[in-house]
Design a protein around this motif. Structure first.
Motif: not given
Length: 229
Positions: A218-219, A180-187, A225-226
């Motif tokens: 990067r993904a 899972v790729l997570i943008d910390t600014g959004t989450y 995958t998510r």
């Protein structure tokens, strides 16, 4: 559903402790730090030992965490839960406080018995000058043991917290085995960026100050995958 966050973490790394569990990017600094399950577990154990042996806290005690999403924040949070502490999310009286160097003004609203500051340096280097009233987390934690046996029972509220994390994993579409790729600014909530992937059995690519132009490549590189942006 397990009611113990330490058990959920242990289960997440049991199959293959050497695989990347949390990969950290900061596009403002160019940092990339990859932690296997075993490496993160080492930091978690050292944090828990710091709390038990140095601060003399345990089940029933409360930690305040004034930190942004970061791989060191993951170590602090999981270390607190492993030692049986409750992590408070609003300012008040706590037994121990962990604060980012950039958020000390915010940390002043907390009353704490012991205070640790984190510079969140890209290479986890010790601080050259430690603010008055604080100890440097990185310097202190390195002196502690690499293994810790978590308490059998989760702290107060852990079952509910894990329930929230499982629900968020479902809402966010995180499945077992996902990368899972997570943008910390959004989450920015640790329920989203830390606990939801752990409860789902996923691994995480955590991106701070995310540059949208870099995320597609990067993904691909990280075999995501998510993506959650």
């Amino acid at each position: 559903m397990a009611d113990n966050i330490a058990r959920v973490f242990a289960d997440a790394i049991a199959t293959d402790p050497t695989r990347p569990l949390l990969t950290w990017y900061d596009d403002a600094t160019g940092e990339r730090t990859e932690l296997s399950g075993a490496t993160l577990a080492n930091w978690v154990a050292k944090t828990a030992n710091l709390l038990v042996d140095e601060v003399a806290v345990g089940p029933g005690d409360i930690a305040g965490v004034v930190l942004p999403p970061h791989w060191q924040t993951a170590a602090v949070l999981l270390g607190c839960w492993s030692a049986g502490l409750t992590v408070a999310d609003t300012p008040g009286d706590v037994d121990v406080l962990f604060a980012a160097e950039t958020r000390l003004d915010e940390a002043a609203a907390w009353s704490a018995g012991e205070r640790y500051v984190l510079a969140l340096h890209p290479f986890a280097l010790p601080m050259r000058q430690v603010p008055a009233g604080y100890a440097d987390y990185v310097s202190e934690v390195r002196a502690h043991g690499d293994h810790f046996s978590p308490y059998a029972a989760g702290g107060p509220g852990e079952a509910a917290l894990l329930g929230r994390a499982a629900a968020r994993a479902t809402e966010l579409g995180i499945a077992p085995g996902d990368r899972v790729l997570i943008d910390t600014g959004t989450y920015p909530d640790p329920v989203d960026w830390l606990l939801a992937p752990l409860t789902a059995g996923a691994t995480t690519v955590l991106c701070a100050n995310a540059d949208p132009a870099r995320l597609p490549s990067r993904a691909t590189t990280e075999r995501v995958t998510r993506p959650l942006r």
